[in-house]
Write a protein that holds these residues in place. Structure first.
Motif, PDB file in Angstrom:
ATOM      1  N   UNK A 154      -1.975  -8.109  11.199  1.00  0.00           N
ATOM      2  CA  UNK A 154      -2.540  -7.162   9.979  1.00  0.00           C
ATOM      3  C   UNK A 154      -3.230  -7.805   8.657  1.00  0.00           C
ATOM      4  N   UNK A 155      -2.305  -8.718   8.771  1.00  0.00           N
ATOM      5  CA  UNK A 155      -3.195  -9.750   7.275  1.00  0.00           C
ATOM      6  C   UNK A 155      -4.339 -10.508   7.638  1.00  0.00           C
ATOM      7  N   UNK A 156      -3.449 -11.130   8.790  1.00  0.00           N
ATOM      8  CA  UNK A 156      -4.810 -11.934   9.674  1.00  0.00           C
ATOM      9  C   UNK A 156      -6.068 -10.755   9.484  1.00  0.00           C
ATOM     10  N   UNK A 157      -6.215 -10.024   9.888  1.00  0.00           N
ATOM     11  CA  UNK A 157      -7.774  -8.678  10.066  1.00  0.00           C
ATOM     12  C   UNK A 157      -7.984  -8.702   8.737  1.00  0.00           C
ATOM     13  N   UNK A 158      -6.887  -8.199   7.299  1.00  0.00           N
ATOM     14  CA  UNK A 158      -7.388  -7.532   6.354  1.00  0.00           C
ATOM     15  C   UNK A 158      -7.741  -9.781   5.655  1.00  0.00           C
ATOM     16  N   UNK A 159      -7.697 -11.189   5.716  1.00  0.00           N
ATOM     17  CA  UNK A 159      -8.446 -12.043   5.509  1.00  0.00           C
ATOM     18  C   UNK A 159     -10.058 -11.890   6.071  1.00  0.00           C
ATOM     19  N   UNK A 160      -9.687 -11.857   7.339  1.00  0.00           N
ATOM     20  CA  UNK A 160     -11.221 -11.911   7.615  1.00  0.00           C
ATOM     21  C   UNK A 160     -12.235 -11.020   6.847  1.00  0.00           C
ATOM     22  N   UNK A 161     -11.377 -10.012   6.256  1.00  0.00           N
ATOM     23  CA  UNK A 161     -12.854  -8.784   6.077  1.00  0.00           C
ATOM     24  C   UNK A 161     -12.471  -9.316   4.289  1.00  0.00           C
ATOM     25  N   UNK A 162     -11.582  -9.762   3.638  1.00  0.00           N
ATOM     26  CA  UNK A 162     -11.832 -10.613   2.284  1.00  0.00           C
ATOM     27  C   UNK A 162     -13.093 -11.684   2.463  1.00  0.00           C
ATOM     28  N   UNK A 163     -13.098 -12.552   3.324  1.00  0.00           N
ATOM     29  CA  UNK A 163     -13.750 -13.722   3.366  1.00  0.00           C
ATOM     30  C   UNK A 163     -14.917 -12.887   3.404  1.00  0.00           C
ATOM     31  N   UNK A 164     -15.874 -11.641   4.186  1.00  0.00           N
ATOM     32  CA  UNK A 164     -16.522 -11.268   5.049  1.00  0.00           C
ATOM     33  C   UNK A 164     -17.456 -10.347   3.177  1.00  0.00           C
ATOM     34  N   UNK A 165     -17.011 -10.831   2.192  1.00  0.00           N
ATOM     35  CA  UNK A 165     -16.670  -9.914   1.129  1.00  0.00           C
ATOM     36  C   UNK A 165     -17.225 -10.711   0.086  1.00  0.00           C
ATOM     37  N   UNK A 166     -18.719 -10.598  -0.463  1.00  0.00           N
ATOM     38  CA  UNK A 166     -19.234 -11.630  -1.424  1.00  0.00           C
ATOM     39  C   UNK A 166     -19.326 -11.659  -3.131  1.00  0.00           C
ATOM     40  N   UNK A 167     -18.827 -10.157  -2.781  1.00  0.00           N
ATOM     41  CA  UNK A 167     -17.911  -9.926  -3.858  1.00  0.00           C
ATOM     42  C   UNK A 167     -16.561 -10.226  -4.371  1.00  0.00           C
ATOM     43  N   UNK A 168     -15.835 -10.330  -5.571  1.00  0.00           N
ATOM     44  CA  UNK A 168     -14.788 -10.483  -5.870  1.00  0.00           C
ATOM     45  C   UNK A 168     -13.882  -9.592  -5.481  1.00  0.00           C
ATOM     46  N   UNK A 169     -12.419  -9.482  -5.004  1.00  0.00           N
ATOM     47  CA  UNK A 169     -11.643  -8.626  -4.277  1.00  0.00           C
ATOM     48  C   UNK A 169     -10.644  -8.115  -4.305  1.00  0.00           C
ATOM     49  N   UNK A 170     -10.109  -7.246  -4.760  1.00  0.00           N
ATOM     50  CA  UNK A 170      -8.925  -7.269  -5.492  1.00  0.00           C
ATOM     51  C   UNK A 170      -7.920  -6.108  -4.397  1.00  0.00           C
ATOM     52  N   UNK A 171      -6.568  -6.210  -3.844  1.00  0.00           N
ATOM     53  CA  UNK A 171      -5.820  -5.815  -2.037  1.00  0.00           C
ATOM     54  C   UNK A 171      -4.873  -4.601  -3.350  1.00  0.00           C
ATOM     55  N   UNK A 172      -4.410  -3.782  -2.996  1.00  0.00           N
ATOM     56  CA  UNK A 172      -3.723  -2.505  -2.939  1.00  0.00           C
ATOM     57  C   UNK A 172      -3.139  -2.352  -2.419  1.00  0.00           C
ATOM     58  N   UNK A 173      -1.701  -2.243  -2.766  1.00  0.00           N
ATOM     59  CA  UNK A 173      -1.218  -0.998  -1.054  1.00  0.00           C
ATOM     60  C   UNK A 173       0.604  -1.378  -1.304  1.00  0.00           C
ATOM     61  N   UNK A 174       1.345  -0.765  -0.190  1.00  0.00           N
ATOM     62  CA  UNK A 174       2.318  -1.593   0.075  1.00  0.00           C
ATOM     63  C   UNK A 174       2.844  -2.152   1.285  1.00  0.00           C
ATOM     64  N   UNK A 175       2.662  -3.649   1.212  1.00  0.00           N
ATOM     65  CA  UNK A 175       3.104  -4.469   1.901  1.00  0.00           C
ATOM     66  C   UNK A 175       4.004  -4.302   2.849  1.00  0.00           C
ATOM     67  N   UNK A 176       5.002  -3.532   2.301  1.00  0.00           N
ATOM     68  CA  UNK A 176       6.150  -3.866   2.969  1.00  0.00           C
ATOM     69  C   UNK A 176       7.169  -4.821   3.660  1.00  0.00           C
ATOM     70  N   UNK A 177       6.687  -5.482   2.925  1.00  0.00           N
ATOM     71  CA  UNK A 177       7.285  -7.311   2.813  1.00  0.00           C
ATOM     72  C   UNK A 177       8.069  -7.453   1.998  1.00  0.00           C
ATOM     73  N   UNK A 178       9.822  -6.650   2.920  1.00  0.00           N
ATOM     74  CA  UNK A 178      10.947  -7.001   2.693  1.00  0.00           C
ATOM     75  C   UNK A 178      11.264  -8.633   2.074  1.00  0.00           C
ATOM     76  N   UNK A 179      10.443  -9.448   2.244  1.00  0.00           N
ATOM     77  CA  UNK A 179      10.831 -10.510   1.535  1.00  0.00           C
ATOM     78  C   UNK A 179      10.235 -11.050   0.096  1.00  0.00           C
ATOM     79  N   UNK A 180       9.272  -9.790  -0.135  1.00  0.00           N
ATOM     80  CA  UNK A 180       8.718  -9.777  -1.602  1.00  0.00           C
ATOM     81  C   UNK A 180       7.416 -10.687  -1.316  1.00  0.00           C
ATOM     82  N   UNK A 181       7.275 -11.520  -2.230  1.00  0.00           N
ATOM     83  CA  UNK A 181       6.025 -12.416  -1.813  1.00  0.00           C
ATOM     84  C   UNK A 181       5.908 -13.346  -1.122  1.00  0.00           C
TER      85      UNK A 181
END
Length: 247
Positions: A154-181
């Motif tokens: 999912x992160x790979x797909x999200x990265x591709x979408x961000x790369x296609x966006x020509x505006x500054x991007x924010x990403x917000x959500x529940x990442x379910x990252x049990x090891x945090x950042x």
């Protein structure tokens, strides 16, 4: 551009955050619901006075919420525009399961916010991403998988979408990252994202937070002017409030 306020909140289908969720049996609240929680969540959101709201784990109208679409109800009560999507694609078996098929995420925008457009991206089992496109920036709302391998696809797909966006991007959500950042460090570096939560304040579980599962990330071109994690225990996650402006 005026200063903006983003509220991110995993509201856990408004079933509550404490022991009441497990009455009369463990986990019973997930099926039975708790009709007293949604008004409290709405009151909290109103008190924050956000320009944009990203809600994770919204019930879009199952028996648990007494057929109330929580996204539409909150937005209506607050006079906001909303866009929501269930988490699962049309071919998923989850589409025939009661309650589960009504589980989704939602964006809301205050009437003073102009130029918003809502987009959805279907990535297989989960409808992973909603995009709120503003005139000068874009926000992606995500709820990543509990499974490590799926999260990274999912992160790979999200990265591709961000790369296609020509505006500054924010990403917000529940990442379910049990090891945090640490778990999304490489993704953040590759996409040029910085966490607004500079102190890595944990957001889960709300009664005694230990894990940083929820993130607001932003690219260069966006200037974060304020950030807080209020101790609000209406869900099992704590909310995140981020004030920002465009550079």
């Amino acid at each position: 551009m005026p200063r903006m306020r983003l509220l991110l909140y995993n509201i856990r289908y408004a079933v509550g955050g404490g022991a009441s969720m497990h009455m009369p049996l463990p986990g019973a609240g997930y099926v039975l619901g708790n009709q007293s929680v949604l008004p409290d969540i709405t009151t909290f959101i109103k008190s924050v006075d956000p320009d944009v709201v990203g809600l994770i784990e919204v019930d879009t109208g199952s028996i648990r919420s007494r057929m109330v679409n929580q996204a539409e109800k909150i937005a209506s009560d607050l006079g906001m525009n909303t866009s929501y999507e269930t988490k699962y694609g049309e071919k998923s078996i989850n589409q025939i399961l009661p309650i589960v098929r009504k589980q989704g995420n939602a964006f809301m925008a205050a009437p003073r916010v102009h130029g918003e457009k809502f987009h959805y991206f279907d990535t297989g089992i989960k409808r992973l991403i909603i995009e709120l496109e503003m005139q000068d920036y874009a926000i992606f709302l995500v709820h990543l998988s509990l499974k490590y391998r799926h999260r990274h696809l999912q992160l790979r797909h999200l990265y591709d979408l961000i790369e296609q966006t020509d505006k500054p991007v924010m990403v917000a959500g529940d990442f379910n990252t049990f090891w945090g950042e640490n778990e999304i460090y490489l993704f953040m570096k590759a996409a040029g994202l910085t966490s607004a939560n500079v102190d890595s304040t944990p957001t889960y579980p709300s009664r005694a937070p230990r894990k940083e599962l929820d993130f607001i990330l932003y690219q260069d071109g966006i200037n974060v002017t304020g950030f807080e994690v209020p101790s609000v225990k209406l869900s099992d996650h704590l909310p995140l409030i981020c004030d920002f402006e465009l550079k």
